[in-house]
Each structure stands twice: as structure tokens, then as C-alpha cells.
Scaffold this motif. Sequence first.
Motif, PDB file in Angstrom:
ATOM      1  N   LEU A  80      10.040   3.336   3.735  1.00  0.00           N
ATOM      2  CA  LEU A  80       9.036   4.168   3.047  1.00  0.00           C
ATOM      3  C   LEU A  80       8.293   5.071   4.012  1.00  0.00           C
ATOM      4  O   LEU A  80       8.043   6.233   3.740  1.00  0.00           O
ATOM      5  CB  LEU A  80       8.029   3.263   2.347  1.00  0.00           C
ATOM      6  CG  LEU A  80       8.361   2.823   0.937  1.00  0.00           C
ATOM      7  CD1 LEU A  80       7.173   2.078   0.352  1.00  0.00           C
ATOM      8  CD2 LEU A  80       8.696   4.025   0.049  1.00  0.00           C
ATOM      9  N   LEU A  81       7.952   4.488   5.153  1.00  0.00           N
ATOM     10  CA  LEU A  81       7.171   5.223   6.146  1.00  0.00           C
ATOM     11  C   LEU A  81       7.914   6.472   6.610  1.00  0.00           C
ATOM     12  O   LEU A  81       7.372   7.579   6.583  1.00  0.00           O
ATOM     13  CB  LEU A  81       6.888   4.302   7.334  1.00  0.00           C
ATOM     14  CG  LEU A  81       6.071   4.932   8.446  1.00  0.00           C
ATOM     15  CD1 LEU A  81       4.645   5.152   7.984  1.00  0.00           C
ATOM     16  CD2 LEU A  81       6.097   4.044   9.686  1.00  0.00           C
ATOM     17  N   TYR A  82       9.179   6.281   7.029  1.00  0.00           N
ATOM     18  CA  TYR A  82       9.922   7.430   7.570  1.00  0.00           C
ATOM     19  C   TYR A  82      10.427   8.376   6.482  1.00  0.00           C
ATOM     20  O   TYR A  82      10.866   9.473   6.779  1.00  0.00           O
ATOM     21  CB  TYR A  82      11.061   6.952   8.473  1.00  0.00           C
ATOM     22  CG  TYR A  82      10.540   6.533   9.823  1.00  0.00           C
ATOM     23  CD1 TYR A  82      10.179   7.496  10.762  1.00  0.00           C
ATOM     24  CD2 TYR A  82      10.349   5.201  10.125  1.00  0.00           C
ATOM     25  CE1 TYR A  82       9.653   7.118  11.992  1.00  0.00           C
ATOM     26  CE2 TYR A  82       9.828   4.814  11.346  1.00  0.00           C
ATOM     27  CZ  TYR A  82       9.484   5.779  12.284  1.00  0.00           C
ATOM     28  OH  TYR A  82       8.965   5.422  13.494  1.00  0.00           O
ATOM     29  N   GLU A  83      10.337   7.925   5.237  1.00  0.00           N
ATOM     30  CA  GLU A  83      10.699   8.844   4.154  1.00  0.00           C
ATOM     31  C   GLU A  83       9.483   9.644   3.718  1.00  0.00           C
ATOM     32  O   GLU A  83       9.609  10.619   2.969  1.00  0.00           O
ATOM     33  CB  GLU A  83      11.280   8.038   2.975  1.00  0.00           C
ATOM     34  CG  GLU A  83      12.131   8.826   2.012  1.00  0.00           C
ATOM     35  CD  GLU A  83      13.472   9.268   2.583  1.00  0.00           C
ATOM     36  OE1 GLU A  83      13.506  10.130   3.484  1.00  0.00           O
ATOM     37  OE2 GLU A  83      14.504   8.734   2.128  1.00  0.00           O
ATOM     38  N   SER A  84       8.285   9.257   4.185  1.00  0.00           N
ATOM     39  CA  SER A  84       7.068   9.848   3.631  1.00  0.00           C
ATOM     40  C   SER A  84       6.891  11.317   4.009  1.00  0.00           C
ATOM     41  O   SER A  84       6.075  12.014   3.399  1.00  0.00           O
ATOM     42  CB  SER A  84       5.839   9.036   4.039  1.00  0.00           C
ATOM     43  OG  SER A  84       5.660   9.116   5.433  1.00  0.00           O
ATOM     44  N   ASP A  85       7.622  11.821   4.992  1.00  0.00           N
ATOM     45  CA  ASP A  85       7.528  13.264   5.250  1.00  0.00           C
ATOM     46  C   ASP A  85       8.759  14.012   4.730  1.00  0.00           C
ATOM     47  O   ASP A  85       9.010  15.153   5.080  1.00  0.00           O
ATOM     48  CB  ASP A  85       7.317  13.547   6.747  1.00  0.00           C
ATOM     49  CG  ASP A  85       8.497  13.121   7.589  1.00  0.00           C
ATOM     50  OD1 ASP A  85       9.342  12.365   7.066  1.00  0.00           O
ATOM     51  OD2 ASP A  85       8.586  13.540   8.757  1.00  0.00           O
ATOM     52  N   SER A  86       9.543  13.344   3.901  1.00  0.00           N
ATOM     53  CA  SER A  86      10.723  13.999   3.302  1.00  0.00           C
ATOM     54  C   SER A  86      10.301  14.753   2.046  1.00  0.00           C
ATOM     55  O   SER A  86       9.225  14.484   1.486  1.00  0.00           O
ATOM     56  CB  SER A  86      11.774  12.950   2.917  1.00  0.00           C
ATOM     57  OG  SER A  86      12.261  12.321   4.065  1.00  0.00           O
ATOM     58  N   PRO A  87      11.156  15.651   1.558  1.00  0.00           N
ATOM     59  CA  PRO A  87      10.853  16.335   0.296  1.00  0.00           C
ATOM     60  C   PRO A  87      10.699  15.332  -0.852  1.00  0.00           C
ATOM     61  O   PRO A  87      11.232  14.222  -0.786  1.00  0.00           O
ATOM     62  CB  PRO A  87      12.082  17.222   0.089  1.00  0.00           C
ATOM     63  CG  PRO A  87      12.612  17.449   1.458  1.00  0.00           C
ATOM     64  CD  PRO A  87      12.351  16.188   2.197  1.00  0.00           C
ATOM     65  N   ILE A  88      10.009  15.772  -1.897  1.00  0.00           N
ATOM     66  CA  ILE A  88       9.715  14.895  -3.034  1.00  0.00           C
ATOM     67  C   ILE A  88      10.985  14.283  -3.625  1.00  0.00           C
ATOM     68  O   ILE A  88      11.029  13.102  -3.979  1.00  0.00           O
ATOM     69  CB  ILE A  88       8.946  15.698  -4.123  1.00  0.00           C
ATOM     70  CG1 ILE A  88       7.521  15.970  -3.618  1.00  0.00           C
ATOM     71  CG2 ILE A  88       8.912  14.961  -5.461  1.00  0.00           C
ATOM     72  CD1 ILE A  88       6.680  14.735  -3.356  1.00  0.00           C
ATOM     73  N   ILE A  89      12.030  15.092  -3.711  1.00  0.00           N
ATOM     74  CA  ILE A  89      13.292  14.625  -4.286  1.00  0.00           C
ATOM     75  C   ILE A  89      13.775  13.366  -3.557  1.00  0.00           C
ATOM     76  O   ILE A  89      14.133  12.365  -4.185  1.00  0.00           O
ATOM     77  CB  ILE A  89      14.383  15.727  -4.129  1.00  0.00           C
ATOM     78  CG1 ILE A  89      14.000  16.988  -4.907  1.00  0.00           C
ATOM     79  CG2 ILE A  89      15.761  15.213  -4.503  1.00  0.00           C
ATOM     80  CD1 ILE A  89      13.745  16.776  -6.360  1.00  0.00           C
ATOM     81  N   ASP A  90      13.772  13.412  -2.232  1.00  0.00           N
ATOM     82  CA  ASP A  90      14.256  12.270  -1.443  1.00  0.00           C
ATOM     83  C   ASP A  90      13.306  11.083  -1.557  1.00  0.00           C
ATOM     84  O   ASP A  90      13.742   9.937  -1.617  1.00  0.00           O
ATOM     85  CB  ASP A  90      14.403  12.670   0.029  1.00  0.00           C
ATOM     86  CG  ASP A  90      15.372  13.827   0.191  1.00  0.00           C
ATOM     87  OD1 ASP A  90      16.472  13.753  -0.390  1.00  0.00           O
ATOM     88  OD2 ASP A  90      15.023  14.807   0.860  1.00  0.00           O
ATOM     89  N   THR A 147       0.835  -1.203   0.000  1.00  0.00           N
ATOM     90  CA  THR A 147       0.000   0.000   0.000  1.00  0.00           C
ATOM     91  C   THR A 147       0.872   1.255   0.000  1.00  0.00           C
ATOM     92  O   THR A 147       0.646   2.194  -0.766  1.00  0.00           O
ATOM     93  CB  THR A 147      -0.901   0.009   1.259  1.00  0.00           C
ATOM     94  OG1 THR A 147      -1.684  -1.174   1.234  1.00  0.00           O
ATOM     95  CG2 THR A 147      -1.777   1.239   1.296  1.00  0.00           C
ATOM     96  N   GLU A 148       1.907   1.227   0.841  1.00  0.00           N
ATOM     97  CA  GLU A 148       2.775   2.414   0.954  1.00  0.00           C
ATOM     98  C   GLU A 148       3.536   2.658  -0.343  1.00  0.00           C
ATOM     99  O   GLU A 148       3.723   3.791  -0.766  1.00  0.00           O
ATOM    100  CB  GLU A 148       3.769   2.253   2.114  1.00  0.00           C
ATOM    101  CG  GLU A 148       3.146   2.131   3.499  1.00  0.00           C
ATOM    102  CD  GLU A 148       2.340   3.355   3.922  1.00  0.00           C
ATOM    103  OE1 GLU A 148       2.640   4.460   3.454  1.00  0.00           O
ATOM    104  OE2 GLU A 148       1.378   3.191   4.703  1.00  0.00           O
ATOM    105  N   LEU A 149       3.983   1.577  -0.985  1.00  0.00           N
ATOM    106  CA  LEU A 149       4.749   1.734  -2.232  1.00  0.00           C
ATOM    107  C   LEU A 149       3.863   2.323  -3.328  1.00  0.00           C
ATOM    108  O   LEU A 149       4.247   3.258  -4.039  1.00  0.00           O
ATOM    109  CB  LEU A 149       5.328   0.374  -2.671  1.00  0.00           C
ATOM    110  CG  LEU A 149       6.308   0.437  -3.833  1.00  0.00           C
ATOM    111  CD1 LEU A 149       7.618   1.072  -3.384  1.00  0.00           C
ATOM    112  CD2 LEU A 149       6.581  -0.942  -4.411  1.00  0.00           C
ATOM    113  N   GLY A 150       2.655   1.758  -3.467  1.00  0.00           N
ATOM    114  CA  GLY A 150       1.715   2.251  -4.472  1.00  0.00           C
ATOM    115  C   GLY A 150       1.373   3.716  -4.216  1.00  0.00           C
ATOM    116  O   GLY A 150       1.395   4.547  -5.124  1.00  0.00           O
ATOM    117  N   TRP A 151       1.072   4.034  -2.984  1.00  0.00           N
ATOM    118  CA  TRP A 151       0.736   5.404  -2.584  1.00  0.00           C
ATOM    119  C   TRP A 151       1.881   6.355  -2.943  1.00  0.00           C
ATOM    120  O   TRP A 151       1.665   7.420  -3.535  1.00  0.00           O
ATOM    121  CB  TRP A 151       0.445   5.413  -1.071  1.00  0.00           C
ATOM    122  CG  TRP A 151       0.302   6.778  -0.451  1.00  0.00           C
ATOM    123  CD1 TRP A 151       1.210   7.398   0.330  1.00  0.00           C
ATOM    124  CD2 TRP A 151      -0.798   7.665  -0.543  1.00  0.00           C
ATOM    125  NE1 TRP A 151       0.750   8.621   0.740  1.00  0.00           N
ATOM    126  CE2 TRP A 151      -0.506   8.822   0.211  1.00  0.00           C
ATOM    127  CE3 TRP A 151      -2.044   7.613  -1.199  1.00  0.00           C
ATOM    128  CZ2 TRP A 151      -1.370   9.898   0.330  1.00  0.00           C
ATOM    129  CZ3 TRP A 151      -2.908   8.690  -1.063  1.00  0.00           C
ATOM    130  CH2 TRP A 151      -2.575   9.830  -0.309  1.00  0.00           C
TER     131      TRP A 151
END
Lengths: 151, 1158
Positions: B234-244, B86-90
Motif C-alpha cells: 500500500l505504501l509504495y503504491e500510494s504515489d501511483s495513479p488512482i487507477i493503480d 490506517t493505510e487501507l482506510g486512508w
Amino acid sequence: MKILLVEDDQKKLTKIIDFLGEIVPNSVIEEARSYQSCLSRVIKTKYDLILLDMTMPTFDISPSETGGRPRAFAGYDILRQMKRRDINTHVIVVTQFDSFGDGSRKMSLEQLSKKLHQEFPMYVDSIYYNAAMNSWQTELNSFIKKIMERE
Amino acid sequence: MSNKKRKSKPSSGKFVALKNELFSTSNYKKTISKFKNNYDLSFIEKNFDYLYKFKFTHRYITDIPFPTNYSDIKKGILLNYSDFETELGWTSVVLSKFANEITNFLVLKNEFMQNMFLGKLSICEEKLNVIEQNYGFSLWSLENRLILYEEYYGLKRQKGYSSIITKDDTVDNLLKFIIYYVSIKVEKNISAEKYNSYINESLESMGPGMLVDYLRFRLLHQDLSSTRNLLGILLYESDSPIIDRYLTFIRICQLIFTTENEYKDTAKKSIEILHRAGLDDYNLTTLYNLSNEIISNGSEKYFSVGERFLELVNFYTAGDYKKCIEYGQVLALQNSNFIEIAELLLKSEIRNPTGFLSNFPECLYKNILIRMNDILLKTERTVSSFIQLTKIIIIYSSYSWTFQLMAFLTNEFLENEDTHKNFHMKFGLINGLPYNPKFEKLFDSALVKKKIIKELEALFRNNIVLDFFNAVIDENITLINSDKFTTIPQYRINKYCGFIYRNKGDYSHALEYYLDISVQNDLLSYLGSIWKIIECYLKCNSFEYAIDYIVESYLKNQQIYVKLPIRSIIEKIDLHKSSNLKSNLSLPILYDIYTKHFKSASGKEIEEYEAYEEYLISKDVEKPSQFVIENLDEVEYRKLIYFLRFICVQNIMDNSPHFMSSEDVDNERILICQILSRSDESNIDLYQDEIKEITQKLMINKGLREIEQSKIYVDIRGIKNLLENSIKESYDRFQALMDLDNDVLQDDFIVVNLGEKYSNLNIMLLGSGEKRKLLTSILLEIRDKFVSSNEYGLDTYISTGIRHGTLAGQLRAILELHNLITQKNTEGLYKENEYWLDKILYYESRKKRTLNNALSDFSKNIDELIDLLKSSYLQIKTETKNPSGLFNYTIDEIDVSMIQFKINRELSFNDFVELVIELLWEKTERSLNSIRKMFKDSLFEKFNNIFEKLIQDVTNISLKSELNNHIISARTEIQNELVKLASWFTRAKSTQSSDYKIDLPINIALEMVKNIYPKKNIELDKKIDASVELKGHSLSGLVNIYFMLFDNVVKHDGFTGIFSKVLLNVEFKGNELLIYIENSMNNLNDIFERRKKLNNIKKSLDGNNSIEKVKEEGGSGFYKILRILKVDLGVVANVEFDYKNDNCFFVKIVANFEGLII
């Protein structure tokens, strides 16, 4: 019973000799204080039992001999040499350390004992020696009795 | 596909309900999380725009996608998470909305890196500024700014930038943590290994968890093969900037397709979403091709690079290396981020050297090429180049080319095709050009492989490489050897034929092809074929051949060990220990290669020894020096030389029961070096140096023993000279009194029993008459001269040789080596034992206190005991002094009577003195006996009690096991040291030392200092006229002088580090010896006080009572030096010393050595 006691710590050596005097009073006890002096005795003489320290110098330390390189696994090296030479004397390891070696070779007494059981049929067991307690005496007594019963 | 429940498409009614919920709730997080977690991917993709058009949702979905300030990074809210798919697709849906921005960012990112490669750092800075202006700050941009600053401006600027971020209160703490470690990572002077250990230590202390998995992924990129928790990343990267988020998304999809992974279907769908969105990235194209098992033509830009690369491969495969270099140089300089281009270029250059590298400008890219070249050729710099490249990989780990470089290293350094190697090889390919013919290796099925090659052929026509690869996939040996491929060099044909036979399991045919490579004079093919040959030997059950081949290859070029399957073959040895193998010289050499080069070999030395011994037994010799080197072929000769040179060394030979002491082993090594000097003349200098070194070591040991055995000494000749003047007259008077009747002298007579020692003999003793008083006073005077003469007496020698630091030093040194003892600070309190305290976690302050107290007590108890030993036990006991002294020289009534009985009128003065000295020697022997006994018994007990107390005191400390082992080892070593120290208390033998070269006493003294200060090192810059030889009896005196000079330096130079730098000049001008020693001084704030003190010493040295000072403990030892020169060596001498330039101290000794020079 002819026993070889391999130990470089004089204090521990004396304590063990005294205790052996109590439990196997008629035994003949010879001493070795290093890897080499143990090896040369084991090759030349047939013993009924070897009480082996694990960590020792290569040669007997004396005022004219620094002892060569210290060996964290001197006891293991001796067991290997015995096995290669088909010397099947019972060996009990008596050690004051609860872990050996360092880095990738570091292992606990329990792990070491397991390894020794796997590799050496003449290995009986290991005893953790603590001068302040007498559990080592109970264990040593029990192992020696078992060996004598088997013989 | 995973086993999770498939989500059904929601009805439009449900979506309406969700919309309503969005506008009626204040809990947006819950509602958006529901949208993300409860609906299937196509539904989310379709309806995402609706959701995202409301700005209030952004905080939960992207926060600020391109932050204009670094303090805005990672400030968003993490949605409730579901499962990985789910996280990857999102993530892919979110990223697809920024396809244009990401594509444009990637172009700039590429330009930034290309300029970094070429060292155009000012352009890099411009590019980075543009990136941050247009696409905001990101973890990527911050990391690359740190890299750039370190490269461009240096460490200070880099650290300055990172500390601005880490000290900024508005910055998210996780970001601070990451930046802190990235800043360490990019430092030039930290190795990859050290950085890894820092980060691992830090992460391990945090315990397990998803956040730690994320940080591990972020900070230890090169360790991706062990990545476990993709969801956490994925979870902890989800509040990073789009580039990251994009860069991480790509890396995760690459991981999924490199490993056996259940998420391939979801990853494929996610990749397609971005592909459809028009995102142009060669990494994405590769993933798209891989997931669809196709070769698509992708973007024009990379297609064109692919076309040119295939052209390059064509030249290379056809053996047209010159063209390959001409063509490849341009391509490489434009596309440095494709390591496959660099590799082809280098391999061509090795086969057809043009020197193109020397024309390259100095830059990162050139550095990489040079290092890769070293590794390909297995030069002596192979290992250092590996370390350098690993460091580069760590620094630039956010770039795909680092994974290609990692694959290159893995291929060059790992012997077996194991899972680890396969991972890196695949990961490297996935990160490379989408149009590499090797792309087929990413697929297992031959059908898919053929399809891939076919599609490449459709895109790039008339390509010999693709034809050739087709033939290889078809396993068509006939076609490969046909005229169609005559342009391809034979060693490449052989390589692929060997490959095909190996794949079929026909190892003997494969072996033929591989062995043929080694006669074709192509180094790279030969190096590439080595481990395959060994593998074929093993598969053909030719175990001994395999070992021989390894050893012979190694002897040709030692650096190729990295390519040899040594570890795996060692593991198989037990199973193959035939008698043939035991007599095979290759076996001990194989073990030696293993123990020399592999960390995992720790503990295998004993097996190397066993192989050594088996070989000796097979040759019927006990010691290597018994070998006769003759009638050997070239290969056997080289093996035997290697065996003698590297295996017959002390650490191996000391396992043998044929050597009974360290000295025996050293002497055997000398004999071996002598054989080697004769048989391997090209290295004669090395062997001669080794002989010299061992001989010197043996001489130093002998000298040390002599010095130790000469500490109990009285200069009887000197004493006798003193007595001649002072006692002679008294003795003559005593003789005169002997003529008188006892009645006249009113002596009392008493009967004394001498005890068992003297068979209970009863003797008549004189009472307290005048004659007896006179004799007693004579005896006491002789005794006093014997023990206390400042020039010749025993106490002087004990003070110089034993109490002057040596005894305390020897005992303390052991405890210092085990870090159990500390020094006192200026306030007289023991310093904290940082070594052990640092091992306790910072929050366990109670434990720290307990441990610190225990160790302070231990230091105090030890020092008090040593002090007691020096100031009380090792003192001269007389009737009035030092009642606890064990040098017992009290003269009692029995002594007086015994002497009196032996005196008659014929006894000359000289004989009388001899008689008394004999008595004093007897007393000395008895004293020494009791001191030796004291060392072995009561003193050891006292030390033991202190150790026991320490063991008790640290019982509840978590370090117990490690600390306990050190305490127990130290206790045994102290025991041995006490036995050794006890041996010092032996009367000096009268045997003469041999004559010696003048550097010997210096080396002995250095050894003594080393024994006493194990953590200090005297770095000696010396100029010594070593040709001069001196008479043996002066050795002990000179050793003591040098010892005191070095001891002074260590004690007083004020440097706390390991090294004390000393300049030493020793030269002879005629008979005049000049010793000049100079050392730097640290912290001379109190220079005025020091000079004052020094002047006092100078004055008293010039005065008459300087010799009186000899027995005083502590101080600089100048009185002792002067006494040794004047008395023991009997030379006229002058000692000068002073501070020089306020930061230096020198001592200059000038002495006339006439009579002492040979």
C-alpha cells in the motif's frame, strides 16, 4: 581389524592407507573404487569398519569400463543397501567435498551427516578430507579409537 | 481486529488546531501524515474533502491522479506511514473521491480485455488511447500497451516502447525498473518459469524490505498466496495513479478475505466506503457481499450476467449439455472474462460434442479454451497446455480472470486439498461472478452457506441448482436421491453423495458412490473421482488398494498423474511396508511414476530400485530377464509390461549387485527388450530400435577399445620389405667379415658384466673394429626404419593415434566440462573464464581479477604440461635425438654385443632381422612400461601439483565451495583418464577385429570427437550405404580417417556455437569407395590466405615427400589420411579438398577397396 576402504581417488586412497598403517598397524585393508565393487564386497564379507567416500562412479573405472553413471550420493546409496540387508558394520564417511548434489538435492556435508545419522544406526560420522591439512587424520584416529574401545 | 491502540475521535478543538497547523507550516507532509495517522477512519472520511480542496495538498495525497504523461507517474511524495489498517482506510477514502472515474475506467478496461480475448487488436488500441486520454497514464495502461504492442505489432515495437520509457531521464527509476521487467514478462518467447526465475534473482539480490515486497506483488502477481507485507504494498503504491491504487486496493482486500487475516474489519469498512461512493465493480460487489455475508443485487449489468449464468448452470446440472452449449456460447463471447462460463461450456462439449470450438475465430480466448479442454481431458498436451496457460496468466496478471484460470489449473493439477490449493480456489471464486452458487464455498458456517443460497433463491427464482445445493448443504442424501432431482445425471448425484459422506467422515459409503462413478461412462466425473477414491481407500486403511488404484488409473491414461496423490502416498509408504506390499508390482510402478513426473522426486530413484529388487526377490529371480510372462490377467500383464519397459532400465538395474559392469547391464536390457518384443507386439518397433541402439553402443565401445589398444603399432611386414633392399647387402658383408680373423680386423676385446638381470654374466665384447662398426650401423638402420619409417614406423602411428590432438583432447575435455580451462585468444593470452567470473558479483572486481588470474595460470600450466608430454616425453629417444623421450630406442654396446653373439654363419637374413626386431620389441615393451608408470606416477603428480596450486589460488574466493568441488572432481577424473591413457601404451594385439558395417567407423570416430570436444556437437546429415561390410583389419584405419575429417571440421569451421553441421555421403560404386564430406565455414575473411595455404598442402601431397609430413604435429592431417589409405589400407586412393562457394569446405576421397569388401 578388517577395514574396507571405498575410494575412487588414488591419491586420497594412498594417503588414507598410509595413515591406517600408522594407527591400526595390524589391520587388513581391502579396497573398492565404486558403488558396485563396494556393494558386492560388503554383501560377501564381514568388515569391522568401512571408510566410505560419498561421490563415486557406479562401476570401477578401467580402460574398458567408463564407470557407468557418476553418483553424487553413492555413499548414501550404499548405506541404504546395507541397512536393507541388515549389515551393521560401522561406517565413517571420508569426503573431499563440502557440498553434494545439485538443484533441489543440494546439501552441505553437515546436512548430509545429519540425514545419515537419522537414517542409519551404523553410521559413525563424516570427515572432511583435505590433503593439505591433518585434521582429517586426528578425526579418523579418534573415531577409530572409539570404535575399538566399544568393541 | 488488530491489537493496535484504537484512535479516539478528535474533538473539534483538535481539528481546528490541525487546520491552523496546515496554514502555518511549510511541512505539509508532516501535517497531512498526522491527519492520516492520528484520526479514526470516519473522521477522515468526513473531513477529507476539506483537506483535498487545497491544491497544495494534492502532491501528498494523490499527486496527479490521472497523469497526462508517463513521466509524471510516481513523482508524488510518500506520506509518513503508520500501520496497515490506517493505510487501507486512508486509501479507500482517497479512492472514494474518484468513484465515477474509476467506474468509467473499469468499463473501458473490460471492453479492452474483451476485444483482446477476441483478437480485435485495433479496437484494443483505440480503447487504450481513450483510457489514457480520459484517465491518464498508469502502470496498468503502460503494461497493457506493452501487451498490445507485443501481440499486435510484435517484439520490436514492444521493446521500442519500453526502451523509450526506460531511457527517459525524466522517468522515475522505480517505474523504469517495473517497465523493464513487464516488458520481459509480456514477451511471447519467455516461459513463465524463466520469467519468475529472472525476477526472483533480481529481487533476491536487493535483499529483504518493503520495497521488494511491493515489487514482488507487482511483478509476480500469481504468487499472491505468499504475499506477506501488505503495508509495504500500500505504501509504495500510494504515489501511483488512482487507477493503480484502486486495482491494488481490490487485490489486497481479496487477499484479506482469502486468508486468515486480522484486518477483515478494517477491510469491510474500507469496502463500504467505496460501495457508498457508488463505485460499480463486480470485484467490489463480491467483496461487499463477502464481508457482509450477503448476496446483494449490485449493478444491473452484472445482475443480468448472473441471471444468465445461473440459467446456464441449470442446464448443466440437469445434464442438458446441448442447451448449455447453445446458450453458453453467446454468453461466453460476451463475457470471456468469467472463466466459470468457459469451464461449463467445455465440460458440456466434452459430454456432448458439437464441435463448436472449430467455429470459433482464432484468438486468445479460443487458445485458452483449447488449452483448458486439453487439461480437462488429460490429453497428451496436458503439460504443454499447462505451461501455455501459466504464461497467459503471467502476461494478463492485472486481470481478475487470470486468478480464476489459476484456480482452474490448481484444481486440475493439485492432488490434495491443502492450504495452497484452498487459497487459489477461494481466490478464483472471489475474482469470479458475484452470483455463482459456489460462492457459498467461501464461508465455513453451514448457516451462512444456507443464507447465501437462500438469498440467491430470492433473487433468482425456480432454480434447480439452488435447490440441489440446499440439499447438499443439508446433507440430505434421501432428498438428493429423490424424484425431485431425477433430471440430474446419476454421476453428479453420486459425486455429491460421496462429497457428503466424505465430509461426515464415512469413507466407506463415500467410496461406494465414487466407485460407482467409474462404471457410468462419464470421463470427467471419473477423472474427478479418482483422487477421492484413493483418499477413501487410505482413510479405510486399504493402503494397497490405494496404490493399485493409482497405478491402474495411470496405466489407463498416463496424463492423469497430475490428479493422483502420488507424492503424499509415497511419503506414507515406509509406514506400510508390509510383505504383501513388497511383492506388489504396483509399488515399483508407483515410484517410477513419481520419479518420472515430479521434480521433488529427485533422489527417489534408489527407492524405485529397492521396490524393483523386492519384487524380483518375491518372484525368486535375480534378473528381470528371468521372468516368464504367462498366465497373467489383463491388469497384471499390463503392469508387468510397464515394469519391464520402464523400470527394468539401465539406471535402475545398475544398482543391483547382480551386474558387474556397464556392459552387463546393457546386455540385460537387450534380453528384456527381446522379451518385450515377443510379449508386447504393438510396440515391437520401439523395442527393436532400442536393441539396435544398445547393440550399436556396445559395438562402438568395443571398437573404441580396439582403436585405443592399437595405437602402438609397427607394420613389421612393411619394414621387412624396406630392409630387404637396404640392409641385405650390408648383412651379407657382415657375414663375409665373420670369416676373417679378429686380428685382421684389429678389433679390441673388452669384458663386460651384464648385471643382475643376466645373472652377472661376464661376456667378451668387441671393441671398435670394422666388423662391429658394420653391425652397429645395420642395427641402427633397422632401428631407424622400425621407429621412424614414414610409412610403417612406430612414430607415424604415435603421431596419428596419440599426438594428433587425441591425447591433449582427452585430458582437456575433462577440464572443459568442469569449466576450469579456456582457450587462448589470437594474442596468445588465455580467454576470460566467463563461467566462473559471472558467478561473482559485478562489484567484486578484485575477486574477479584474482579468480581470472588463477584460472588463466591453471590453463597455462595444464597446456604446458600437455605440451611437454607430447613434445618431449612421448617422443622417440635415440643417441642423437630427444634426450627426454620415453620411447627409448638407443642402441648401446650391450645391444650390439648381444646380437653379435647370436649371429652365426647359418643365420639367414630373415632370421637376423627377426632377431633385431625382437630386440626392438623388447625395447618397446620397456619404454611402454616406463610410459605407463610415468602416466600413473610422475605425470599424475605434476597434474596434482597444478590442481593444488589452483586450490590455493582460489582459497579466498566466495565461490570456494562450488569451485572446489569442481576442482576435486576434475582431479579425480584426470587421475582416471591418466590410467586410461596409460592403457593406450600397450602393444597392439594381433587379434583381428571382426568384420563390420561401414557406418561403424563413422560412429566410433564421432564418439572420439565427442570425448575430445565435450561442448561441441557434430550434427551429421549423412547418406550412407550401411549394407556394405568391410574386413575387420581396415577398421582402425577408417576410424582414424573419419576422426581426422571430423576433427578438422571442429577445429577449423570457425563456428563458436555448440553445433558443427556436416554433410557426409559414403557410397560404393563397385569396388570404389567414395567419401564426401562438406561443412559450412564461418568468418572466411581470410579466404585468400586460406586458399594459398591449401594449395601448398595440395602441392606437397602430390610431391614425393608427402609421407615425410606424416609425423609433423598440427595441421590438417591430410598427409596422415593419405598415408593410412595408401599404406595401412593398401589401396589406390585420391584425396581432393577445397573451399566451395567461399563459405563451405569439402573433402572427397575416392579409393579402390577391392579386397577389403566382404
